[in-house]
Design a protein around this motif. Structure first.
Motif, short mmCIF file in Angstrom:
data_model
loop_
_atom_site.label_atom_id
_atom_site.label_comp_id
_atom_site.label_asym_id
_atom_site.label_seq_id
_atom_site.Cartn_x
_atom_site.Cartn_y
_atom_site.Cartn_z
N PHE A 17 -9.21 4.68 0.76
CA PHE A 17 -9.57 3.40 1.14
C PHE A 17 -8.72 2.96 2.31
CE2 PHE A 17 -10.05 -0.94 1.00
CZ PHE A 17 -11.35 -1.29 0.90
N LYS A 18 -9.16 2.57 3.37
CA LYS A 18 -8.52 2.19 4.60
C LYS A 18 -7.48 0.74 4.24
CE LYS A 18 -11.68 3.52 8.11
NZ LYS A 18 -12.91 2.69 8.97
N ASN A 19 -6.61 0.69 4.69
CA ASN A 19 -5.68 -0.45 4.74
C ASN A 19 -5.34 -1.17 3.38
OD1 ASN A 19 -5.58 -0.47 7.50
ND2 ASN A 19 -7.74 -1.38 7.47
N ARG A 20 -5.11 -0.28 2.29
CA ARG A 20 -4.83 -0.65 1.06
C ARG A 20 -3.61 -1.56 0.89
NH1 ARG A 20 -5.15 4.70 0.82
NH2 ARG A 20 -3.00 5.12 0.64
N THR A 21 -3.80 -2.67 0.14
CA THR A 21 -2.73 -3.60 -0.33
C THR A 21 -2.18 -3.44 -1.60
OG1 THR A 21 -4.25 -5.19 -1.11
CG2 THR A 21 -3.57 -5.27 1.37
N MET A 22 -2.49 -2.35 -2.25
CA MET A 22 -2.06 -1.79 -3.42
C MET A 22 -2.33 -0.40 -3.66
SD MET A 22 -4.50 -3.68 -6.42
CE MET A 22 -5.73 -4.50 -5.47
N GLU A 23 -1.46 0.13 -4.63
CA GLU A 23 -1.76 1.78 -4.94
C GLU A 23 -2.05 1.86 -5.99
OE1 GLU A 23 -2.31 5.32 -3.43
OE2 GLU A 23 -1.60 3.91 -2.12
#
Length: 182
Positions: free
Chosen positions: A103-109
């Motif tokens: 997923f592009k540009n994740r803000t969490m992992e």
């Protein structure tokens, strides 16, 4: 899969050199001692996932590029089938599988974490952001700032990742999902 993990340091070095960032500047920019950074980049030390985030941010790339050598492709939804996550073995005592690597540009992992009680317990770590753990299987002891919590399948905990924390399996192998937001 170990060959896959061994490629991460060389990807980092190659990108760093392409961007004409010295190893000393990289270590300074991500706030770790040069000697430690040098050992990460040579493959002598495993790179903690939190350090991979800092490196990818400094290089202006997605963590997935460092992990797999490929850009993430999805921007609306990314499915990760059972057992198909990207292996990330970055802290002794933990085995991670990235569940949203594509997923592009994740803000969490989100990561699936495997714990083996027969392996040495992991030392407490700290990193920026917040963390959520949800136990999928087994019993997990979560230590946050010296306080211990025993979690069973279905239990969860949310905490500041700035506090020293560690997880370990109690008696039998265990699995939990962790979601880290930097």
């Amino acid at each position: 899969m170990q060959d896959h993990l061994a490629q991460i340091p060389s990807r980092i070095k190659e990108l760093r050199e392409i961007m004409e960032i010295s190893a000393i500047d990289m270590a300074t920019d991500i706030d770790i001692p040069f000697e430690t950074y040098s050992r990460y980049e040579s493959g002598e030390l495993d790179i903690p996932i939190s350090v991979l985030y800092k490196i990818s941010h400094r290089l202006g790339t997605d963590t997935t590029v460092l992990l797999t050598g490929e850009d993430p492709r999805m921007d609306t939804a990314s499915v990760c089938r059972g057992g198909k996550g990207v292996e990330v073995e970055r802290y002794p005592g933990y085995e991670y599988s990235s569940l949203a690597y594509n997923f592009k540009n994740r803000t969490m992992e989100p990561l699936l974490v495997y714990l083996d009680p027969n392996k040495a317990a992991a030392a407490p770590v700290t990193h920026s952001g917040q963390e959520f753990n949800f136990v999928v299987e087994g019993v997990v002891k979560v230590t946050v700032n010296k306080r211990e919590y025993i979690l069973e399948a279905g239990d969860s905990i949310y905490f500041s990742a700035l506090l020293p924390h560690a997880q370990s399996a109690v008696k039998a192998p265990s699995k939990f999902i962790t979601i880290i937001q930097e």
